[in-house]
Design a protein around this motif. Structure first.
Motif, short mmCIF file in Angstrom:
data_model
loop_
_atom_site.label_atom_id
_atom_site.label_comp_id
_atom_site.label_asym_id
_atom_site.label_seq_id
_atom_site.Cartn_x
_atom_site.Cartn_y
_atom_site.Cartn_z
N THR A 130 35.32 30.48 29.52
CA THR A 130 34.68 31.50 30.36
C THR A 130 35.69 32.54 30.81
O THR A 130 35.41 33.75 30.79
N SER A 131 36.89 32.07 31.21
CA SER A 131 37.94 33.00 31.60
C SER A 131 38.32 33.91 30.44
O SER A 131 38.47 35.13 30.60
N GLU A 133 36.47 34.66 27.84
CA GLU A 133 35.37 35.58 27.57
C GLU A 133 35.35 36.75 28.54
O GLU A 133 35.07 37.89 28.16
N ASN A 134 35.66 36.44 29.82
CA ASN A 134 35.72 37.52 30.80
C ASN A 134 36.84 38.50 30.45
O ASN A 134 36.66 39.73 30.54
N ALA A 137 35.75 40.51 27.56
CA ALA A 137 34.79 41.53 27.96
C ALA A 137 35.51 42.73 28.56
O ALA A 137 35.19 43.89 28.26
N GLY A 138 36.54 42.42 29.41
CA GLY A 138 37.33 43.52 29.96
C GLY A 138 38.06 44.29 28.88
O GLY A 138 38.12 45.53 28.90
#
Length: 256
Positions: A130-131, A133-134, A137-138
């Motif tokens: 999740t980290s 992926e975040n 995304a950034g």
């Protein structure tokens, strides 16, 4: 008639008539009473005989049934024996299966422990993913912005390249114009400049293209005279610009 006790009576073969029905156990019984009793007994015997015969028949049936039941029981006993053997085999299999089940249960306990560890690791990995992926995304957003800037810059560069191409075309035209102008100046200097000292002479520092049949060349700076060469159509020695009037080409140092 009264009789003395203990006295024997001899009827002499004669009948004793009008004997009453006995009452007490010690009374004499007449023929009717005895016949009735016999008839009753005979009926009872007949009934009993019939009952016995019925019982015999029933007993025969029961015996036949018992024989069948004995055969059936024998078959059942044989079946039970087979079943006992089968049950013994099943029990042995069950014992073996119990051992195997115990092994499987122990294995399952170990697997449960391992699965718990794997699930915990998966939770940790999910958090890390999740980290990531975040972060991705950034980064995607930043890359999108960079791509937008690159698109704008590419358009600007394309515009600048078009402008540079136009400038190069203009510069080429200007150079051509300058060359033509310098060619004209060089030709005029080569053809009409009066003789003067080296310090007063015009020096052509460029190589010019043909102008009206004349060609001017840059002269080496080490020569005593500034040399010019003029090509003309026809024969004979053309005038050498930069030498004294009336001087020959060899005298002035000019060379074609």
């Amino acid at each position: 008639m009264a009789l003395t006790a203990g006295t024997a009576i001899d009827a002499g073969g004669n009948r004793i008539q009008n004997v009453g029905a006995p009452v007490a156990g010690t009374d004499a019984a007449n023929k009717d009473y005895v016949d009735t009793a016999l008839t009753t007994v005979q009926g009872s015997v007949t009934t009993l005989s019939n009952t016995v015969a019925s019982h015999e028949t029933r007993i025969t049936v029961v015996e036949a049934q018992n024989i069948q039941q004995d055969n059936r029981l024998t078959a059942v006993e044989n079946t039970n024996t087979v079943q006992d053997n089968r049950l013994t085999s099943v029990e042995n299999v069950n014992v073996a299966q119990d051992g195997r089940l115990t092994t499987v249960e122990n294995t399952n306990i170990v697997q449960d422990t391992r699965l718990g560890a794997v699930e915990t690791e998966n939770v940790t990995q999910n958090i890390r993913l999740t980290s990531i992926e975040n972060v991705n995304a950034g980064q995607d957003s930043r890359m999108t912005a960079i791509e937008a800037v690159n698109t704008i810059q590419a358009n600007q560069i394309s515009t600048l390249q078009d402008q540079v191409g136009d400038l190069r075309t203009s510069v080429t035209g200007l150079r051509r114009n300058i060359q033509e102008a310098n060619g004209g100046i060089a030709a005029a200097v080569a053809l009409g400049a009066p003789w003067s000292s080296l310090t007063a002479m015009y020096q052509c520092r460029s190589t010019w293209r043909p102008i009206a049949g004349n060609r001017a060349f840059r002269a080496p700076s080490s020569d005593a005279w500034h040399r010019r060469s003029i090509s003309t159509q026809g024969s004979g020695d053309p005038p050498c610009a930069g030498r004294p009037p009336g001087a020959s080409a060899s005298a002035s140092g000019c060379k074609r």
